[in-house]
Design an enzyme around this catalytic site. Structure first.
Site, PDB file in Angstrom:
ATOM      1  N   TYR A 214     -14.174   9.898  -2.245  1.00 23.82           N
ATOM      2  CA  TYR A 214     -13.214   9.487  -3.278  1.00 23.82           C
ATOM      3  C   TYR A 214     -13.292  10.375  -4.517  1.00 23.82           C
ATOM      4  CZ  TYR A 214     -12.181   5.275  -0.621  1.00 23.82           C
ATOM      5  OH  TYR A 214     -11.773   4.409   0.357  1.00 23.82           O
TER       6      TYR A 214
ATOM      7  N   HIS B 215     -16.456   3.431  -5.028  1.00 27.82           N
ATOM      8  CA  HIS B 215     -15.556   4.570  -4.827  1.00 27.82           C
ATOM      9  C   HIS B 215     -15.720   5.628  -5.922  1.00 27.82           C
ATOM     10  CE1 HIS B 215     -12.613   2.328  -1.924  1.00 27.82           C
ATOM     11  NE2 HIS B 215     -13.866   2.328  -1.535  1.00 27.82           N
TER      12      HIS B 215
ATOM     13  N   ARG C  98       0.832  -1.204   0.000  1.00 31.37           N
ATOM     14  CA  ARG C  98       0.000   0.000   0.000  1.00 31.37           C
ATOM     15  C   ARG C  98       0.866   1.254   0.000  1.00 31.37           C
ATOM     16  NH1 ARG C  98      -4.840   1.685   4.278  1.00 31.37           N
ATOM     17  NH2 ARG C  98      -5.171   3.764   3.424  1.00 31.37           N
TER      18      ARG C  98
END
Length: 421
Positions: A244, A194, A90
């Site tokens: 988002y 998202h 990540r």
């Protein structure tokens, strides 16, 4: 009823356990299996899970195992909450795109593509093993990017529904602002995972009165502040975008911010270390307050509601999920995966009909859905050219030189997870 959680060693898991314990009348779980290859984390999480059940007098049995096939055998539903590569991957997803002047984020843009490439093959392997061990089990996917992962599962013929906590988060926030019970709030939630907008906020159910104009008039500043967008954006859209959407509506500003502060991945990694230390305390028998900062708020309630609708025989429910479009948004293919309110029962999820979507929203949805189709193709078949085309198609990339540079970086940072790279 037996449930299995793949990725049960996640620091998210106590949130899920708390929901199962509190909402046992909604979802009567008799056996819960936590499955994870990380034995040390699994032992900590499993022990805390049993203490949470004991504190709330839940009679269910909680077991742990690293054996996926044994863990899912006989399960009625399998929940997927995976992070392939962990927080280290990540961190890369959030940093190398910035070298090209593009947003670094784990589900959006180039970082989101990297995560999809790492994740889809693993999830499909797990799903095939679930199908062999428990052919009637439902797969509930909370693994990001949820839209792409759910599309992969459905195309492979699995009984799967995708789940995200964005909608339930808005529902709870709006209910508090309106001073009504959350169950009274129905969202006209439309888009892709998202990439959604709340086009209406109805009190009293799907056919209730739309109070979105009143909500924006009375609480627009607070809602905009939570989204980190100017109030004028909400007023001009006449809608509440998912947070988002900030990566699209304020892309360059976000890139500048990301270059000036520690990454979210670094923050979460530090938080996870603290959470694991808390979980190791044998006196802890409830989810700690710190977990609320980890993300995934209300995930447990959403998961319980979905599993209950699919399994508990309590009749159909209406819930925001990720499932096949099936003509709901006529400008998308039927096999695109959308995130919308759906009727959910033992046969699966069927999106509710919606009014024609304004081109302001439909254009971006169509664009990102096309990218997701290319992203899934790259995840399934590999190859540098497929990765490049997916990046070129993404609205946050869209330029030849950017797509080339991002492709090189994506492959360089993910070689250990992509055998074909």
């Amino acid at each position: 009823m037996k449930l299995a959680v793949v990725g049960g060693g996640s620091t998210y898991t106590p949130e899920l356990i708390d929901g199962f314990a509190r909402l046992r009348d909604t979802l009567p779980v008799s056996e819960l299996v936590l499955i994870d290859p990380a034995a040390d984390r699994l032992e900590l999480i499993g022990a805390l899970a049993r203490r949470i059940f004991a504190r709330q007098d839940h009679p269910g049995l909680i077991t742990t195992t690293s054996d996926l096939d044994a863990g899912v055998a006989g399960a009625d539903a399998v929940l997927l909450q995976l992070r392939i590569g962990g927080q280290a991957a990540r961190l890369q997803d959030e940093t190398w795109p910035l070298e090209c002047g593009c947003v670094g984020q784990e589900t959006t843009g180039a970082g989101g593509l990297a995560k999809a490439l790492r994740t889809v093959p693993v999830v499909l392997d797990i799903a095939e093993r679930v199908r062999r061990a428990s052919p009637d089990a439902w797969i509930i996917d909370f693994t990001n990017p949820v839209g792409i992962v759910t599309r992969a599962l459905l195309r492979a013929g699995h009984k799967a529904v995708g789940l995200c906590n964005v909608a339930i988060g808005f529902q709870r926030k709006f209910a508090a602002l309106l001073d009504v019970a959350p169950a009274e709030v129905h969202l006209d939630h439309v888009g892709l995972n998202h990439l959604t907008w709340e086009l209406g906020v109805r009190v009293g159910g799907p056919g209730g009165r739309d109070v979105l104009p009143e909500l924006l008039a009375g609480h627009g500043d607070a809602v905009a502040a939570d989204l980190r967008l100017p109030r004028a954006v909400l007023d001009r859209l006449g809608a509440v975008p998912s947070y988002y959407l900030r990566y699209f509506y304020a892309h360059d500003a976000v890139v500048r911010e990301l270059g000036e502060k520690p990454s979210r991945a670094a923050e979460v990694a530090a938080m996870e270390r603290e959470l694991l230390a808390l979980y190791a305390d044998p006196a802890l028998d409830e989810k700690p307050a710190l977990l609320a900062k980890r993300g995934g708020a209300f995930y447990s309630e959403a998961a319980v509601d979905l599993a209950a609708a699919l399994l508990a025989g309590g009749g159909p429910a209406v819930q925001v999920v990720n499932t096949y479009n099936g003509g709901t948004l006529p400008f998308l293919p039927d096999d695109a995966v959308i995130e919308m309110q759906a009727r959910v029962d033992g046969s699966g999820a069927a999106p509710l009909a919606v009014a024609a979507l304004d081109p302001l929203f439909a254009g971006l949805v169509s664009h990102v859905s096309a990218y997701e189709d290319l992203a899934l193709d790259a995840a399934l078949r590999g190859g540098r050219e497929r990765v490049f085309k997916a990046l070129l198609a993404h609205p946050l990339v869209g330029q030849f030189d950017l797509a080339e540079g991002l492709t090189d970086r994506l492959l360089a940072h993910n070689k250990e997870h992509l055998p074909w790279a």
